[in-house]
Design an enzyme around this catalytic site. Structure first.
Site, short mmCIF file in Angstrom:
data_model
loop_
_atom_site.label_atom_id
_atom_site.label_comp_id
_atom_site.label_asym_id
_atom_site.label_seq_id
_atom_site.Cartn_x
_atom_site.Cartn_y
_atom_site.Cartn_z
N THR A 260 0.83 -1.21 0.00
CA THR A 260 0.00 0.00 0.00
C THR A 260 0.86 1.25 0.00
O THR A 260 0.43 2.31 -0.47
CB THR A 260 -0.94 -0.01 1.21
OG1 THR A 260 -1.65 -1.25 1.24
CG2 THR A 260 -1.94 1.12 1.14
N TYR B 260 4.29 -11.85 6.47
CA TYR B 260 3.13 -11.43 5.68
C TYR B 260 2.79 -12.55 4.71
O TYR B 260 3.53 -12.82 3.76
CB TYR B 260 3.46 -10.14 4.94
CG TYR B 260 2.31 -9.48 4.21
CD1 TYR B 260 1.00 -9.89 4.37
CD2 TYR B 260 2.55 -8.42 3.35
CE1 TYR B 260 -0.05 -9.28 3.72
CE2 TYR B 260 1.51 -7.79 2.67
CZ TYR B 260 0.22 -8.23 2.85
OH TYR B 260 -0.81 -7.62 2.19
N LYS C 236 0.87 -11.30 9.60
CA LYS C 236 -0.21 -10.55 8.95
C LYS C 236 -0.82 -11.50 7.93
O LYS C 236 -0.18 -11.87 6.94
CB LYS C 236 0.33 -9.29 8.27
CG LYS C 236 -0.73 -8.51 7.49
CD LYS C 236 -0.12 -7.36 6.70
CE LYS C 236 -1.19 -6.69 5.84
NZ LYS C 236 -0.61 -5.64 4.95
#
Length: 307
Positions: free
Chosen positions: A59, A147, A175
């Site tokens: 992001t 992640y 995550k």
């Protein structure tokens, strides 16, 4: 097992805090890194209920920012808010040696922890994942959040691999953007890894089975709502948490307006609608169209005030 915590927000069982934003990277109108806006955005997000910020993730447009820009972003955010919240730096790439260098630079820049994504494109075997994550974790003294996002990386981190990685003294959290609550529940039952939802619509389901928080995109513009949802779930008030979850459904719809995997496009458009300018994405991502932006505005208007 580890007792490490990351930065001011870390605590036992919640090593990186509970509500983290996957922060966008502000650019100027000319496409250059805007460090003044970066610091201001960090301040805004902290004021709206975040106790952690993840910078230099997808992001944050990590594929299109230089290594020097990544370090500058970490320094700017740490200087602005690092005494109050946990700053996590994305350092994962498909190149282990490069990831190690980024990890060391992030530590020098003042990051409190690292987010390390599964190597993408190269599709390593599970033993390759073990070696990759261990090499990055060994490179610094920082706590690590893995992640797991097979939609981008193709290869998922298998539950057995996560259990083996949980034995590393600096690998503390996951995550999860895989969405397999059964597999995650197995790992949480058999390890001390803290799980964070990496998919905004699944924050409440994840917390219902033991996750401790979220790394959020929608919280750029609905941070107080996300904070209230996470706090209600953590307190066991699932009636209120469900009400808040339902209130946020328009935000999830708004994020889908810009296509799969383009959360940063939504976040930049939504921030612009809120009067906070962070510039356009760098190619190959493109800004939200006029029609998409109008749809996002209508969706967000449906959310209303915090319940």
């Amino acid at each position: 097992m580890t007792s490490l915590i990351a930065g001011p927000a870390g605590r036992e069982g919640r090593p990186f805090g509970t509500v983290l934003a996957a922060m966008v990277t502000p650019f100027t109108s000319a496409g250059e890194l805007d460090l003044e806006a970066t610091a201001a955005l960090a301040e805004k997000l902290v004021g709206e209920g975040h106790d952690g910020l993840v910078v230099n993730g997808t992001t944050g447009e990590s594929p299109t920012t230089t290594d020097a820009e990544k370090s500058a972003i970490v320094r700017a955010v740490v200087e602005a808010v690092g005494d109050r919240i946990t700053v996590v730096a994305g350092v994962g790439t498909y190149d282990t040696a490069h990831s190690v260098r980024l990890a060391r630079e992030a530590e020098k820049a003042g990051a409190h922890g690292m987010l390390v994504v599964t190597p993408f494109y190269s599709r390593p075997q599970q033993d390759g994942l073990l070696a990759h994550f261990a090499a990055v974790a060994d490179a610094t003294d920082l706590p690590v959040m893995l992640y797991d996002i097979p939609a981008r990386s193709v290869v998922a981190i298998a539950p057995d691999t996560l259990l083996r990685l949980s034995e590393h003294p600096r690998i503390t959290a996951v995550k999860d953007a895989k969405g397999d609550l059964h597999a995650g529940s197995q790992v949480m039952a058999d390890s001390d890894l803290a799980f964070y939802s990496g998919d905004d619509p699944l924050t409440l389901p994840w917390m219902s089975v033991g996750a401790v928080g979220v790394v959020s995109i929608i919280s750029h513009v609905v941070g107080p709502h996300v904070r209230a949802l996470v706090d209600a779930a953590a307190a066991g008030d699932y009636a209120r948490a469900r009400t808040l979850h339902e209130a946020l459904l328009p935000a999830h719809l708004a994020m889908s307006r810009t296509g799969g995997g383009a959360g940063l496009v939504f976040a930049k458009a939504a921030l612009r609608l809120a009067g906070f300018e962070v510039g356009d994405p760098r190619l190959p991502q493109i800004p939200a169209t006029h029609d998409q932006t109008a749809q996002i505005a209508r969706d967000l208007e449906e959310i209303g005030n915090l319940i």
